[in-house]
Motif scaffolding. Structure first.
Motif, PDB file in Angstrom:
ATOM      1  N   ARG A 103       3.205  -0.321  -2.544  1.00 18.58           N
ATOM      2  CA  ARG A 103       2.115   0.434  -3.180  1.00 18.58           C
ATOM      3  C   ARG A 103       1.584  -0.264  -4.428  1.00 18.58           C
ATOM      4  O   ARG A 103       0.447  -0.005  -4.839  1.00 18.58           O
ATOM      5  CB  ARG A 103       2.600   1.847  -3.505  1.00 18.58           C
ATOM      6  CG  ARG A 103       2.718   2.702  -2.243  1.00 18.58           C
ATOM      7  CD  ARG A 103       3.381   4.042  -2.505  1.00 18.58           C
ATOM      8  NE  ARG A 103       3.511   4.791  -1.243  1.00 18.58           N
ATOM      9  CZ  ARG A 103       4.282   5.855  -1.094  1.00 18.58           C
ATOM     10  NH1 ARG A 103       5.029   6.283  -2.110  1.00 18.58           N
ATOM     11  NH2 ARG A 103       4.343   6.486   0.074  1.00 18.58           N
ATOM     12  N   HIS A 104       2.386  -1.131  -5.018  1.00 20.56           N
ATOM     13  CA  HIS A 104       1.921  -1.912  -6.176  1.00 20.56           C
ATOM     14  C   HIS A 104       0.655  -2.702  -5.827  1.00 20.56           C
ATOM     15  O   HIS A 104      -0.196  -2.946  -6.669  1.00 20.56           O
ATOM     16  CB  HIS A 104       3.034  -2.871  -6.622  1.00 20.56           C
ATOM     17  CG  HIS A 104       2.655  -3.774  -7.751  1.00 20.56           C
ATOM     18  ND1 HIS A 104       2.668  -3.379  -9.063  1.00 20.56           N
ATOM     19  CD2 HIS A 104       2.223  -5.074  -7.757  1.00 20.56           C
ATOM     20  CE1 HIS A 104       2.282  -4.376  -9.843  1.00 20.56           C
ATOM     21  NE2 HIS A 104       2.009  -5.420  -9.073  1.00 20.56           N
ATOM     22  N   LEU A 155       6.146   4.258   4.929  1.00 19.82           N
ATOM     23  CA  LEU A 155       4.960   3.548   4.450  1.00 19.82           C
ATOM     24  C   LEU A 155       3.687   3.984   5.175  1.00 19.82           C
ATOM     25  O   LEU A 155       2.581   3.704   4.714  1.00 19.82           O
ATOM     26  CB  LEU A 155       5.145   2.027   4.637  1.00 19.82           C
ATOM     27  CG  LEU A 155       6.292   1.374   3.862  1.00 19.82           C
ATOM     28  CD1 LEU A 155       6.530  -0.050   4.372  1.00 19.82           C
ATOM     29  CD2 LEU A 155       5.994   1.360   2.369  1.00 19.82           C
ATOM     30  N   GLN A 210       8.740   1.223  -1.017  1.00 19.97           N
ATOM     31  CA  GLN A 210       7.460   1.914  -1.207  1.00 19.97           C
ATOM     32  C   GLN A 210       6.809   1.496  -2.525  1.00 19.97           C
ATOM     33  O   GLN A 210       5.609   1.251  -2.582  1.00 19.97           O
ATOM     34  CB  GLN A 210       7.678   3.433  -1.194  1.00 19.97           C
ATOM     35  CG  GLN A 210       7.925   4.016   0.175  1.00 19.97           C
ATOM     36  CD  GLN A 210       8.230   5.508   0.115  1.00 19.97           C
ATOM     37  OE1 GLN A 210       9.052   5.958  -0.688  1.00 19.97           O
ATOM     38  NE2 GLN A 210       7.560   6.295   0.949  1.00 19.97           N
ATOM     39  N   GLU A 211       7.616   1.389  -3.569  1.00 21.06           N
ATOM     40  CA  GLU A 211       7.092   0.979  -4.884  1.00 21.06           C
ATOM     41  C   GLU A 211       6.486  -0.424  -4.818  1.00 21.06           C
ATOM     42  O   GLU A 211       5.408  -0.684  -5.358  1.00 21.06           O
ATOM     43  CB  GLU A 211       8.215   1.016  -5.922  1.00 21.06           C
ATOM     44  CG  GLU A 211       7.748   0.653  -7.328  1.00 21.06           C
ATOM     45  CD  GLU A 211       8.887   0.637  -8.326  1.00 21.06           C
ATOM     46  OE1 GLU A 211       8.731  -0.031  -9.369  1.00 21.06           O
ATOM     47  OE2 GLU A 211       9.931   1.280  -8.085  1.00 21.06           O
ATOM     48  N   GLN A 259      -2.747  -2.114   2.908  1.00 19.85           N
ATOM     49  CA  GLN A 259      -2.944  -1.424   4.183  1.00 19.85           C
ATOM     50  C   GLN A 259      -2.869  -2.476   5.287  1.00 19.85           C
ATOM     51  O   GLN A 259      -3.599  -3.450   5.248  1.00 19.85           O
ATOM     52  CB  GLN A 259      -4.297  -0.716   4.226  1.00 19.85           C
ATOM     53  CG  GLN A 259      -4.454   0.397   3.203  1.00 19.85           C
ATOM     54  CD  GLN A 259      -3.452   1.530   3.410  1.00 19.85           C
ATOM     55  OE1 GLN A 259      -3.221   1.971   4.534  1.00 19.85           O
ATOM     56  NE2 GLN A 259      -2.835   1.985   2.320  1.00 19.85           N
ATOM     57  N   ASP A 310      -1.375  -1.741  -3.192  1.00 18.82           N
ATOM     58  CA  ASP A 310      -2.263  -0.867  -2.420  1.00 18.82           C
ATOM     59  C   ASP A 310      -2.531  -1.465  -1.035  1.00 18.82           C
ATOM     60  O   ASP A 310      -3.663  -1.480  -0.552  1.00 18.82           O
ATOM     61  CB  ASP A 310      -3.576  -0.632  -3.184  1.00 18.82           C
ATOM     62  CG  ASP A 310      -4.370   0.546  -2.611  1.00 18.82           C
ATOM     63  OD1 ASP A 310      -3.726   1.448  -2.043  1.00 18.82           O
ATOM     64  OD2 ASP A 310      -5.611   0.537  -2.720  1.00 18.82           O
TER      65      ASP A 310
END
Length: 250
Positions: free
Chosen positions: A53-54, A97, A49-50, A58, A56
């Protein structure tokens, strides 16, 4: 085209980046975190996840796993926590996610990338991609078609798993010189060659960055032995390729 993200989960590090699938290259510099210990499903999911998400990100995410993966389920776990055995990993990552997730064996992912964009391009016959890192991963191709989950790092060599003698981690653990390690790799390659008679062997994993230190020391053999062209990015690229293929199949 929808951006596709690749994550390569290894025994020591988890790294990922958006991938330009047309070029077979990372679209941005990869982000890496250390693999948690113990590498339980919960802790690895948090690390993934880290990484995702670093950026962003989609869109679809492809993830490698260091073990057998069948229909998104992880069946073995040699270099991560045994809690992974029998887990619906694709479902687990997809839920965490909130994105479409595809999971593939790590060496199979590297192999797909190398055969499409790297050292194995346009090669027919039997091609083997071997990744030397925490363990030894293997990807076997016959006329460009993957035979998944071969896991040849677990072949027996001198009474133990080959990866315990000849992986990159074994070189560091036993403080082996490059010539001494090359001797172990050579013995392992000889065994693989006797079993599968490949025409081409591609050496990948982190150690491929230093191929000039050991490849010239290997014995001349029937198979041509070359370094991976995508080096240690191959797993990320191959994971993204698998995610794209899954998205197109739905």
């Amino acid at each position: 085209m929808t951006k596709v993200f690749g994550v390569d989960i290894g025994g020591s590090g988890i790294k990922g980046a958006p991938v330009d699938l047309e070029r077979g290259a990372l679209a941005q510099e990869r982000h890496k975190v250390l693999t948690p210990h113990p590498a339980s499903p919960e802790s690895v999911v948090a690390a993934v996840q880290e990484v995702v998400r670093h950026f962003d990100h989609q869109g679809p995410v492809g993830l490698t796993f260091p073990g057998v993966v069948v229909d998104g389920h992880t069946r073995t776990a040699a270099n991560v926590d045994k809690g992974w055995i029998g887990v619906d990993a694709a479902g687990l990552f997809g839920d965490a996610l909130d994105l479409p997730a595809t999971v593939i064996n790590d060496a199979d992912a590297a192999g797909l990338a190398e055969l499409t964009h790297g050292a194995g391009q346009a090669h027919r016959g039997v091609v083997m991609v071997l990744t030397f890192g925490t363990g030894i991963g293997s990807a076997l191709f016959v006329d460009g078609t993957l035979v998944p989950n071969t896991e040849l790092g677990h072949l027996e060599l001198r009474g133990k798993d080959a990866e315990h003698r000849a992986s990159s981690a074994a070189r560091e653990r036993h403080d082996l010189s490059w010539p001494d390690w090359a001797e172990r790799v050579d013995e392992y390659l000889g065994m693989v060659e006797r079993l599968f008679s490949p025409q081409l062997i591609i050496i990948g994993g982190g150690v491929s960055r230093k191929h000039e230190k050991f490849l010239p020391l290997l014995t001349e053999r029937g198979a041509e032995v070359v370094p991976a062209r995508l080096r240690n990015d191959a797993g990320i690229v191959g994971a993204a390729m698998a995610a794209q293929a899954a998205a197109e199949a739905h």
